[in-house]
Design a protein around this motif. Structure first.
Motif, PDB file in Angstrom:
ATOM      1  N   PHE A 170       0.692  -1.136  -0.014  1.00  0.00           N
ATOM      2  CA  PHE A 170       0.200   0.002   0.213  1.00  0.00           C
ATOM      3  C   PHE A 170       0.715   1.115   0.072  1.00  0.00           C
ATOM      4  O   PHE A 170       0.631   2.106  -0.698  1.00  0.00           O
ATOM      5  CB  PHE A 170      -1.036   0.088   1.284  1.00  0.00           C
ATOM      6  CG  PHE A 170      -1.746   1.276   1.465  1.00  0.00           C
ATOM      7  CD1 PHE A 170      -3.247   1.400   1.055  1.00  0.00           C
ATOM      8  CD2 PHE A 170      -1.227   2.218   2.367  1.00  0.00           C
ATOM      9  CE1 PHE A 170      -3.916   2.296   1.222  1.00  0.00           C
ATOM     10  CE2 PHE A 170      -2.202   3.434   2.586  1.00  0.00           C
ATOM     11  CZ  PHE A 170      -3.368   3.634   2.123  1.00  0.00           C
ATOM     12  N   THR A 171       2.152   1.285   0.870  1.00  0.00           N
ATOM     13  CA  THR A 171       2.941   2.493   0.914  1.00  0.00           C
ATOM     14  C   THR A 171       3.626   2.559  -0.346  1.00  0.00           C
ATOM     15  O   THR A 171       3.889   3.552  -0.720  1.00  0.00           O
ATOM     16  CB  THR A 171       3.927   2.104   2.357  1.00  0.00           C
ATOM     17  OG1 THR A 171       2.989   2.118   3.359  1.00  0.00           O
ATOM     18  CG2 THR A 171       4.664   3.256   2.334  1.00  0.00           C
ATOM     19  N   PRO A 192       6.492   7.837  -6.119  1.00  0.00           N
ATOM     20  CA  PRO A 192       7.657   8.726  -6.839  1.00  0.00           C
ATOM     21  C   PRO A 192       8.698   8.775  -5.902  1.00  0.00           C
ATOM     22  O   PRO A 192       9.988   9.098  -6.266  1.00  0.00           O
ATOM     23  CB  PRO A 192       6.741  10.070  -6.703  1.00  0.00           C
ATOM     24  CG  PRO A 192       5.359   9.518  -6.744  1.00  0.00           C
ATOM     25  CD  PRO A 192       5.382   8.404  -5.978  1.00  0.00           C
ATOM     26  N   HIS A 193       8.679   8.390  -4.603  1.00  0.00           N
ATOM     27  CA  HIS A 193       9.656   8.394  -3.595  1.00  0.00           C
ATOM     28  C   HIS A 193      10.425   7.068  -3.517  1.00  0.00           C
ATOM     29  O   HIS A 193      11.533   6.913  -3.162  1.00  0.00           O
ATOM     30  CB  HIS A 193       9.239   9.084  -2.211  1.00  0.00           C
ATOM     31  CG  HIS A 193       8.363  10.057  -2.268  1.00  0.00           C
ATOM     32  ND1 HIS A 193       8.880  11.058  -2.408  1.00  0.00           N
ATOM     33  CD2 HIS A 193       7.109  10.256  -2.061  1.00  0.00           C
ATOM     34  CE1 HIS A 193       7.920  12.069  -2.572  1.00  0.00           C
ATOM     35  NE2 HIS A 193       6.718  11.729  -2.342  1.00  0.00           N
ATOM     36  N   LEU A 194       9.715   5.742  -3.643  1.00  0.00           N
ATOM     37  CA  LEU A 194      10.025   4.721  -3.496  1.00  0.00           C
ATOM     38  C   LEU A 194      10.708   3.859  -4.568  1.00  0.00           C
ATOM     39  O   LEU A 194      11.566   2.840  -4.443  1.00  0.00           O
ATOM     40  CB  LEU A 194       9.288   3.864  -2.576  1.00  0.00           C
ATOM     41  CG  LEU A 194       8.728   4.713  -1.337  1.00  0.00           C
ATOM     42  CD1 LEU A 194       7.518   3.476  -0.586  1.00  0.00           C
ATOM     43  CD2 LEU A 194       9.830   4.703  -0.456  1.00  0.00           C
ATOM     44  N   THR A 214      12.985  -0.871   0.707  1.00  0.00           N
ATOM     45  CA  THR A 214      12.761   0.860   0.359  1.00  0.00           C
ATOM     46  C   THR A 214      12.143   1.581   1.134  1.00  0.00           C
ATOM     47  O   THR A 214      12.487   2.841   1.451  1.00  0.00           O
ATOM     48  CB  THR A 214      12.161   0.871  -1.209  1.00  0.00           C
ATOM     49  OG1 THR A 214      12.385   2.229  -1.630  1.00  0.00           O
ATOM     50  CG2 THR A 214      10.661   0.472  -1.192  1.00  0.00           C
ATOM     51  N   PHE A 215      11.224   0.741   1.967  1.00  0.00           N
ATOM     52  CA  PHE A 215      10.490   1.556   2.934  1.00  0.00           C
ATOM     53  C   PHE A 215      11.520   1.880   4.199  1.00  0.00           C
ATOM     54  O   PHE A 215      11.449   3.230   4.596  1.00  0.00           O
ATOM     55  CB  PHE A 215       9.381   0.710   3.620  1.00  0.00           C
ATOM     56  CG  PHE A 215       8.493   0.953   4.789  1.00  0.00           C
ATOM     57  CD1 PHE A 215       7.547   1.973   4.538  1.00  0.00           C
ATOM     58  CD2 PHE A 215       8.906   0.805   6.101  1.00  0.00           C
ATOM     59  CE1 PHE A 215       6.804   2.353   5.642  1.00  0.00           C
ATOM     60  CE2 PHE A 215       8.292   1.165   7.034  1.00  0.00           C
ATOM     61  CZ  PHE A 215       6.977   2.146   6.828  1.00  0.00           C
ATOM     62  N   ALA A 216      12.409   0.969   4.376  1.00  0.00           N
ATOM     63  CA  ALA A 216      13.535   1.246   5.516  1.00  0.00           C
ATOM     64  C   ALA A 216      14.387   2.223   5.394  1.00  0.00           C
ATOM     65  O   ALA A 216      14.980   3.030   5.948  1.00  0.00           O
ATOM     66  CB  ALA A 216      14.029  -0.022   6.233  1.00  0.00           C
ATOM     67  N   PRO A 275      -0.500   5.132  10.349  1.00  0.00           N
ATOM     68  CA  PRO A 275       0.736   4.722  10.038  1.00  0.00           C
ATOM     69  C   PRO A 275       1.433   5.118   8.766  1.00  0.00           C
ATOM     70  O   PRO A 275       2.653   5.475   8.567  1.00  0.00           O
ATOM     71  CB  PRO A 275       0.712   3.174   9.954  1.00  0.00           C
ATOM     72  CG  PRO A 275      -0.721   2.689   9.841  1.00  0.00           C
ATOM     73  CD  PRO A 275      -1.484   4.065  10.280  1.00  0.00           C
ATOM     74  N   PHE A 276       0.693   5.415   7.548  1.00  0.00           N
ATOM     75  CA  PHE A 276       1.163   5.758   6.361  1.00  0.00           C
ATOM     76  C   PHE A 276       1.391   7.289   6.542  1.00  0.00           C
ATOM     77  O   PHE A 276       2.582   7.692   6.125  1.00  0.00           O
ATOM     78  CB  PHE A 276       0.172   5.487   5.323  1.00  0.00           C
ATOM     79  CG  PHE A 276       0.695   6.102   3.802  1.00  0.00           C
ATOM     80  CD1 PHE A 276       1.749   5.796   3.053  1.00  0.00           C
ATOM     81  CD2 PHE A 276       0.139   7.748   3.629  1.00  0.00           C
ATOM     82  CE1 PHE A 276       1.959   6.312   1.985  1.00  0.00           C
ATOM     83  CE2 PHE A 276       0.597   8.266   2.657  1.00  0.00           C
ATOM     84  CZ  PHE A 276       1.232   7.603   1.470  1.00  0.00           C
TER      85      PHE A 276
END
Length: 472
Positions: free
Chosen positions: A296-297, A303-305, A382-384, A420-421
């Motif tokens: 979901f994130t 565009p960022h991940l 990529t989240f971390a 959380p997002f």
């Protein structure tokens, strides 16, 4: 805030509110009566409006914060403006409460961006305004601005509590956290997160002092090898077993401790976290919820991940640490195998997008859920990676809260991912203006499609004459 930035923010907020009002009017004309969960929320609020505070619908699972606040806003407004009859606490009037919350969320998001990134002088006022606008129209949250749901108010009080925590007003933060808890019980997790912010800051200070004592050991408080992590865990245990440190942390976080104690008292008296219908909201260890959240994130932050640079870095990391990634993959496969749950609502209610995602993707073949594991691993990396500017203690606290708020949920429901997002998105570094504009354009397109489907692609069930609409 510079004058030009203040004018720019005022213009953006006013413009967004005006457009929201126009969209609100269009939706209210097409869907005049309560829809979906509104059939529970609206009558309950109307009962409170009429002074029947002991009346309670057993199908409602949240505490009465939304209804109490609605009465506290609508009743004085009706008295001042001379409204009487059915207009007071009507469906449209109650929905308008969330439109006000939406404007408040816009302002809070901007203030949080200003506070969290205050040390980054390279960030322009335009970028802050653009990010605040983007997050204010975040599709999953923005959709519920126009219905009488708990989400906008829940987000408002949680973000407000977070802002007060960052400014060191911990008693006010805990009080606002209580308001958020009254909207949705799981918001107690974000009260713990606020306390964790204070603790992480103290731990980071102590860790830096520890590093200065051992200048020969070149390790970082933000990232490092496995041996660095081991040293850090040893430091953490050593720090927390000292009574004076525990006393210091308790003195700093006591307002949050009081609220968490009240929460446990409520759970004990109530016999669980859910009020009302508990049969459909049973807690379980649904670990794949973390994978769904990461997906979901990545979808909403692509565009960022999903940049070529990040993909190259991930492949390089994969080549350098094959054993670690193999172990993560095996654990992920095991968690999916043993801890995947499918809620009856997910399979039965074809009004929600999750119904179609589950049917079109996960039910295509039994192996699909396992085939997606490499993507989950990349999403987690990529989240971390975007959080590496935060201290390891902050990341640890956020991750614990993320697990606490997602894993116990049996139902795959995108609304559970909103807070959380947003907290994640507020804390990652600013990207280029181009990427921010791309993100905003993407949100606008998703919102346009969502509202088009809701308003124009209606359908009916075979056993019902009611008009059904697609929604998050």
């Amino acid at each position: 805030m510079e004058r030009s930035e203040a004018y720019g923010f005022s213009g953006a907020m006013s413009g967004a509110f005006l457009l929201s009002c126009l969209l609100f009017a269009a939706i209210s004309r097409r869907q005049r009566g309560p829809y979906m969960d509104e059939v529970f929320h609206v009558p309950q609020a109307q009962a409170y409006c009429q002074g029947r505070f002991l009346q309670w619908d057993p199908m409602i699972t949240t505490l009465p914060g939304l209804y109490l606040l609605s009465v506290g806003v609508v009743k004085p407004a009706a008295w001042l403006l001379g409204w009487t009859g059915s207009v007071v606490c009507s469906v449209g009037m109650l929905r308008f409460i969330n439109l006000l919350f939406s404007a408040g969320n816009f302002y809070l998001l901007y203030l949080l961006l200003l506070k969290i990134h205050q040390k980054n002088k390279a960030v322009s006022g335009f970028q802050r305004i653009l990010s605040a606008l983007t997050l204010a129209v975040f599709p999953t949250l923005y959709f519920f601005t126009f219905l009488y749901y708990t989400d906008p108010g829940s987000v408002f009080f949680t973000l407000f509590a977070y802002l007060m925590c960052l400014y060191g007003n911990h008693k006010t933060s805990a009080l606002l956290g209580f308001c958020g808890f009254m909207f949705r019980q799981t918001n107690i997790v974000w009260t713990v997160f606020c306390a964790g912010n204070v603790i992480a800051e103290k731990l980071n200070e102590a860790w830096k002092t520890e590093l200065q004592k051992k200048k020969d050991v070149k390790i970082s408080s933000k990232k490092g090898s496995f041996s660095d992590l081991t040293r850090m865990l040893q430091f953490l245990i050593k720090y927390l077993i000292l009574p004076k440190n525990l006393v210091t942390l308790t003195a700093l976080t006591w307002p949050y401790i009081v609220l968490v104690t009240v929460f446990f008292g409520f759970v004990f008296i109530n016999g669980g976290i859910v009020v009302g219908d508990r049969s459909s909201h049973e807690a379980c260890l649904h670990f794949p919820q973390l994978f769904y959240f990461l997906s979901f994130t990545v979808f909403f932050s692509f565009p960022h991940l999903l940049t070529p640079t990040k993909i190259r870095k991930f492949l390089l990391s994969l080549r350098k640490h094959p054993v670690q990634y193999s172990l993560i993959t095996v654990i992920s496969l095991f968690l999916i195998w043993k801890f995947t749950y499918v809620h009856k609502y997910l399979l039965a209610d074809n009004r929600h997008y999750t119904f179609y995602i589950w049917r079109k993707v996960f039910q295509r073949h039994e192996l699909v859920k396992y085939i997606l594991v490499p993507f989950y691993v990349f999403a987690g990396w990529t989240f971390a990676d975007t959080l590496k500017s935060k201290s390891i203690f902050w990341i640890l606290m956020y991750f614990v809260c993320l697990l606490a708020v997602t894993v116990p949920q049996k139902l795959l429901e995108f609304r559970y991912f909103i807070l959380p997002f947003l907290i994640y998105r507020l804390n990652i570094p600013f990207s280029s203006v181009y990427r921010q504009l791309l993100e905003l354009a993407f949100y606008i397109v998703v919102n346009a499609v969502t509202f088009y489907l809701f308003l124009n692609r209606t359908f009916q069930w075979a056993n019902s004459d009611e008009i059904q609409r697609f929604m998050w």
